[in-house]
Design an enzyme around this catalytic site. Structure first.
Site, PDB file in Angstrom:
ATOM      1  N   GLU A 184       9.250  -5.008  -6.760  1.00 35.30           N
ATOM      2  CA  GLU A 184       8.443  -6.042  -5.779  1.00 35.30           C
ATOM      3  C   GLU A 184       8.905  -7.345  -5.888  1.00 35.30           C
ATOM      4  O   GLU A 184       8.789  -7.775  -6.976  1.00 35.30           O
ATOM      5  CB  GLU A 184       7.066  -5.669  -5.891  1.00 35.30           C
ATOM      6  N   LEU A 242       1.038  -1.156  -0.094  1.00 34.72           N
ATOM      7  CA  LEU A 242      -0.090   0.066  -0.169  1.00 34.72           C
ATOM      8  C   LEU A 242       0.840   1.277  -0.076  1.00 34.72           C
ATOM      9  O   LEU A 242       0.545   2.202  -0.579  1.00 34.72           O
ATOM     10  CB  LEU A 242      -1.114   0.264   1.178  1.00 34.72           C
ATOM     11  N   ASP A 245       5.075   0.276   6.632  1.00 34.40           N
ATOM     12  CA  ASP A 245       5.642  -0.625   7.661  1.00 34.40           C
ATOM     13  C   ASP A 245       7.074  -0.378   7.843  1.00 34.40           C
ATOM     14  O   ASP A 245       7.343  -0.860   8.845  1.00 34.40           O
ATOM     15  CB  ASP A 245       5.118  -1.885   7.337  1.00 34.40           C
ATOM     16  N   GLN A 304      -6.988  -5.086   1.401  1.00 26.50           N
ATOM     17  CA  GLN A 304      -5.850  -4.803   0.854  1.00 26.50           C
ATOM     18  C   GLN A 304      -5.621  -5.705  -0.466  1.00 26.50           C
ATOM     19  O   GLN A 304      -5.278  -4.942  -1.493  1.00 26.50           O
ATOM     20  CB  GLN A 304      -4.612  -5.211   1.738  1.00 26.50           C
ATOM     21  N   TYR A 329     -12.771 -10.839  18.438  1.00 22.88           N
ATOM     22  CA  TYR A 329     -11.632 -11.268  19.400  1.00 22.88           C
ATOM     23  C   TYR A 329     -11.997 -12.419  20.321  1.00 22.88           C
ATOM     24  O   TYR A 329     -12.959 -12.077  21.269  1.00 22.88           O
ATOM     25  CB  TYR A 329     -11.252  -9.812  20.115  1.00 22.88           C
ATOM     26  N   GLY A 356      -7.161  -1.466  15.086  1.00 21.21           N
ATOM     27  CA  GLY A 356      -7.363  -0.088  14.901  1.00 21.21           C
ATOM     28  C   GLY A 356      -7.732   0.232  13.527  1.00 21.21           C
ATOM     29  O   GLY A 356      -8.097   1.137  12.985  1.00 21.21           O
ATOM     30  N   LEU A 414      15.211  -5.538  -4.735  1.00 26.44           N
ATOM     31  CA  LEU A 414      16.535  -4.752  -4.688  1.00 26.44           C
ATOM     32  C   LEU A 414      17.358  -5.792  -4.091  1.00 26.44           C
ATOM     33  O   LEU A 414      17.097  -6.365  -2.850  1.00 26.44           O
ATOM     34  CB  LEU A 414      16.037  -3.553  -3.662  1.00 26.44           C
TER      35      LEU A 414
HETATM   36  C1  LIG Z   1      -2.266 -10.738   8.942  1.00 26.06           C
HETATM   37  C2  LIG Z   1      -2.226  -9.204   8.822  1.00 26.06           C
HETATM   38  C3  LIG Z   1      -3.380  -8.531   9.021  1.00 26.06           C
HETATM   39  C4  LIG Z   1      -3.381  -7.071   8.899  1.00 26.06           C
HETATM   40  N1  LIG Z   1      -4.696  -6.404   9.275  1.00 26.06           N
HETATM   41  C5  LIG Z   1      -4.805  -5.138   9.361  1.00 26.06           C
HETATM   42  C6  LIG Z   1      -6.021  -4.373   9.277  1.00 26.06           C
HETATM   43  O1  LIG Z   1      -6.962  -5.127   9.366  1.00 26.06           O
HETATM   44  N2  LIG Z   1      -5.940  -3.157   9.303  1.00 26.06           N
HETATM   45  C7  LIG Z   1      -4.815  -2.407   8.810  1.00 26.06           C
HETATM   46  O2  LIG Z   1      -4.902  -1.267   8.905  1.00 26.06           O
HETATM   47  N3  LIG Z   1      -3.676  -3.095   8.680  1.00 26.06           N
HETATM   48  C8  LIG Z   1      -3.612  -4.304   8.920  1.00 26.06           C
HETATM   49  N4  LIG Z   1      -2.433  -4.965   8.781  1.00 26.06           N
HETATM   50  C9  LIG Z   1      -1.056  -4.276   8.397  1.00 26.06           C
HETATM   51  C10 LIG Z   1      -1.193  -3.749   6.995  1.00 26.06           C
HETATM   52  O3  LIG Z   1      -1.310  -4.749   6.177  1.00 26.06           O
HETATM   53  C11 LIG Z   1       0.226  -2.964   6.860  1.00 26.06           C
HETATM   54  O4  LIG Z   1       0.382  -1.881   7.601  1.00 26.06           O
HETATM   55  C12 LIG Z   1       0.359  -2.652   5.300  1.00 26.06           C
HETATM   56  O5  LIG Z   1       0.166  -3.732   4.532  1.00 26.06           O
HETATM   57  C13 LIG Z   1       1.620  -1.785   5.204  1.00 26.06           C
HETATM   58  O6  LIG Z   1       1.954  -1.537   3.848  1.00 26.06           O
HETATM   59  P1  LIG Z   1       3.520  -1.437   3.191  1.00 26.06           P
HETATM   60  O7  LIG Z   1       3.179  -1.185   1.863  1.00 26.06           O
HETATM   61  O8  LIG Z   1       4.198  -0.330   4.165  1.00 26.06           O
HETATM   62  O9  LIG Z   1       4.227  -2.921   3.601  1.00 26.06           O
HETATM   63  P2  LIG Z   1       3.775  -4.372   2.843  1.00 26.06           P
HETATM   64  O10 LIG Z   1       2.351  -4.368   2.322  1.00 26.06           O
HETATM   65  O11 LIG Z   1       4.594  -5.324   3.988  1.00 26.06           O
HETATM   66  O12 LIG Z   1       4.815  -4.135   1.638  1.00 26.06           O
HETATM   67  C14 LIG Z   1       6.197  -4.362   1.586  1.00 26.06           C
HETATM   68  C15 LIG Z   1       6.479  -5.003   0.329  1.00 26.06           C
HETATM   69  O13 LIG Z   1       8.025  -4.798  -0.114  1.00 26.06           O
HETATM   70  C16 LIG Z   1       8.123  -6.069  -0.640  1.00 26.06           C
HETATM   71  N5  LIG Z   1       9.833  -6.022  -0.672  1.00 26.06           N
HETATM   72  C17 LIG Z   1      10.511  -6.024   0.711  1.00 26.06           C
HETATM   73  N6  LIG Z   1      11.736  -6.438   0.405  1.00 26.06           N
HETATM   74  C18 LIG Z   1      12.261  -6.237  -0.852  1.00 26.06           C
HETATM   75  C19 LIG Z   1      13.075  -6.167  -1.831  1.00 26.06           C
HETATM   76  N7  LIG Z   1      14.417  -6.226  -1.178  1.00 26.06           N
HETATM   77  N8  LIG Z   1      12.833  -5.999  -3.211  1.00 26.06           N
HETATM   78  C20 LIG Z   1      11.765  -5.780  -3.703  1.00 26.06           C
HETATM   79  N9  LIG Z   1      10.598  -5.925  -2.741  1.00 26.06           N
HETATM   80  C21 LIG Z   1      10.679  -6.050  -1.538  1.00 26.06           C
HETATM   81  C22 LIG Z   1       7.546  -6.979  -0.016  1.00 26.06           C
HETATM   82  O14 LIG Z   1       7.598  -8.312  -0.859  1.00 26.06           O
HETATM   83  C23 LIG Z   1       6.214  -6.292   0.240  1.00 26.06           C
HETATM   84  O15 LIG Z   1       5.256  -6.911  -0.745  1.00 26.06           O
HETATM   85  C24 LIG Z   1      -2.138  -6.435   8.721  1.00 26.06           C
HETATM   86  C25 LIG Z   1      -0.977  -7.084   8.444  1.00 26.06           C
HETATM   87  C26 LIG Z   1      -1.029  -8.643   8.303  1.00 26.06           C
HETATM   88  C27 LIG Z   1       0.161  -9.050   8.304  1.00 26.06           C
END
Ligand SMILES: Cc1cc2nc3c(=O)[nH]c(=O)nc-3n(C[C@H](O)[C@H](O)[C@H](O)COP(=O)(O)OP(=O)(O)OC[C@H]3O[C@@H](n4cnc5c(N)ncnc54)[C@H](O)[C@@H]3O)c2cc1C
Length: 499
Positions: free
Chosen positions: A30, A10, A290, A109, A210, A299, A133
């Site tokens: 990705e 995201l 993240d 998502q 929960y 939340g 990367l």
């Molecule tokens: C089981 C679960 C349930 C969740 N439920 C909720 C919810 O209900 N509500 C909510 O708000 N949030 C929820 N979250 C949290 C939410 O999913 C994350 O906060 C959000 O996805 C963060 O997005 P991001 O893009 O920062 O990271 P990510 O979605 O983790 O994306 C990071 C991406 O980087 C890629 N990557 C990493 N290193 C490399 C590299 N070297 N080269 C290329 N690609 C790479 C990974 O493959 C990954 O696809 C949940 C998370 C999980 C795991």
């Protein structure tokens, strides 16, 4: 390509989409072959929907939400009861019409990421899946990154002006930069399963339970519906469980002995964590999502804040790259996003303790904030990228919109029924009731919106003769109550433009 974004979650896709909206192309890599196949983050809050509206995808996200918006969150012994408390019985989200003209959505998502990816590509981004990367270096002039195509093994070196680390909670980029994290650490470790069963008699289609149940490992868990009718996810405390044990645990969680269960997938250990990175930037590398902030999912802020990180960073990167702002503008990324991240993470920790781990309540919990105001619209961006007024003590939160610099621009309904918020987003703009400021705005190359009446002026804390400078992220940069004031100086200060 001027910007490399690592990670098509995201935060990475949001950064690419908003960069595109501001006219800057990016390359997103990705390592996975597709966007997320798991629903994970569900729900878009109105401030996120405002940003998505700007990018032209709000309706698609709303359409990707389950048709019956209702979502129920309960704390219960099993899905069949007894119900200990009801946290949310959602009939479309609380009424936030005093704060925003945008609504809520409830898309997962799994459905949102492809929408963002498609829009990002439409706006000029290149998204390369199965590409990782491997390593990077940076110097004063740019970032050199080694990429590997995971399908062919081929490696390629790219040189870009900036890199965005959107690489998730493990963030190898954050690690490589030596940026530490601080917080409450690992709160628990769990495993999950996705299964199909007919729970219609005990669980409305969209629900999250929960569980408090001594028959489950760790005496609890989380049961949640997915977008697929009849498909659910169960998370429980960590352990090695065979298929029979999973079926047994699912029956316990459902509260339906003998339930017919089809186990689809079991996931490995994942930690529930709470921390925020010490810095969100290092040199020409900026971090979002993240990679800089991990909190319990209680939340639904993880996904929303990830999208808003991209929204917040993209306009700054774009203006610097286009030469419309000095590079020091990017120094505001950490001071603007980190305090809010700490606050949100702490709020989600409070929810986590209240809902799942009351034994952790040691009296130091941050009281839950009013969700209708502070969490979405009441946080401030207090940094050198706004012109703070004398007497402003830099409060992070404000319960009611004030219109002061550093705060979100107040939502005021205009005579045509639209919102002031809909005037913002593409660049800096000036709001005024006076032709004087329209001329002044033109002199510095800005669009001014000449507004009628006093409602807007009152909301923004100025007179109709005054002016308000609003940033592309809907935050007030500067204001003057009347015809006096140095708009040019304010703009130069905010954009770090040298004489
Ligand atoms: C089981 C679960 C349930 C969740 N439920 C909720 C919810 O209900 N509500 C909510 O708000 N949030 C929820 N979250 C949290 C939410 O999913 C994350 O906060 C959000 O996805 C963060 O997005 P991001 O893009 O920062 O990271 P990510 O979605 O983790 O994306 C990071 C991406 O980087 C890629 N990557 C990493 N290193 C490399 C590299 N070297 N080269 C290329 N690609 C790479 C990974 O493959 C990954 O696809 C949940 C998370 C999980 C795991």
């Amino acid at each position: 390509m001027r910007v490399l974004i690592v990670g098509a979650g995201l935060s990475g896709l949001s950064t690419a989409m908003f960069l595109g909206l501001h006219g800057v192309e990016s390359l997103v890599v990705e390592r996975h072959a597709t966007t997320s196949l798991h629903p994970k983050a569900r729900g878009q809050f109105p401030h996120t929907m405002e940003a998505l509206r700007l990018a032209g995808v709000d309706q698609r996200v709303a359409d990707a939400s389950p048709p019956d918006f209702q979502f129920r969150i309960i704390v219960a012994g099993t899905a069949a009861g007894p119900v200990h408390s009801e946290i949310l019985v959602d009939d479309g989200g609380p009424d936030l019409s005093d704060f925003s003209s945008a609504g809520w959505a409830n898309a997962s998502q799994e459905r949102v990421e492809p929408i963002l990816a498609e829009r990002a590509v439409h706006l000029g981004a290149t998204v390369r899946f199965s590409t990782e990367l491997v390593e990077f270096t940076q110097d004063q002039d740019g970032v050199v990154a080694l990429l590997r195509d995971l399908a062919t093994g081929e490696e390629e070196t790219v040189r870009v002006d900036y890199m965005v680390g959107a690489d998730g909670h493990r963030s190898p980029i954050r690690e490589a930069l030596g940026i530490g994290v601080a917080g409450r650490g690992v709160l628990g470790t769990g495993v999950g399963a996705i299964f199909e069963a007919d729970l219609s008699s005990v669980l409305p289609r969209n629900a999250l339970v929960y569980l408090k149940n001594p028959e489950l490992p760790g005496a609890g868990g989380v049961l949640v519906s997915t977008d697929e009718p009849g498909r659910y996810a169960l998370g429980v405390g960590t352990g090695e469980y065979d298929e029979d044990r999973w079926v047994e645990m699912i029956r316990v969680a459902a509260g339906v002995p003998g339930l017919d269960v089809r186990l689809l997938e079991v996931s490995g250990n994942s930690d529930t964590q709470h921390w925020v990175a010490d810095s969100f930037s290092s040199g020409r590398v900026h971090l979002v999502g993240d990679a800089v902030r991990v909190m319990p999912p209680t939340g639904a802020f993880g996904g929303n804040t990830a999208i808003m990180d991209g929204f917040s960073l993209a306009w700054k990167l774009a203006m610097v790259i286009k030469g419309e702002a000095g590079p020091e503008l990017l120094d505001s990324h950490t001071p603007e996003r980190r305090p809010y991240s700490e606050y949100i993470a702490e709020q989600q920790y409070t929810f986590y303790v209240h809902r799942m781990a009351p034994e952790l309540d040691d009296g130091t919990l941050m009281p839950p904030a009013d969700p209708t105001s502070m969490l979405f619209f009441g946080y401030r961006h207090v940094s050198d990228a706004v012109v703070l007024e004398p007497g402003d003590e830099g409060e992070l939160l404000e319960p009611e919109p004030t219109g002061r610099p550093g705060s979100r621009a107040p939502h005021v309904v205009l005579p045509d029924g639209s919102s002031t918020i809909e005037l913002f987003g593409r660049g800096f703009v000036v709001l005024t009731g006076s032709a004087h400021w329209v001329v002044k705005a033109r002199e510095v190359g800005l669009t001014a919106h000449l507004l009628e009446g006093e409602a807007w002026a009152k909301a923004y804390g100025v007179t109709e003769a005054g002016a308000v400078l609003v940033r592309p992220d809907f935050f007030v940069a500067w204001r003057t109550p009347d015809a006096e004031g140095d708009l040019r100086g304010a703009l130069r200060h905010v954009l770090k433009l040298r004489e």
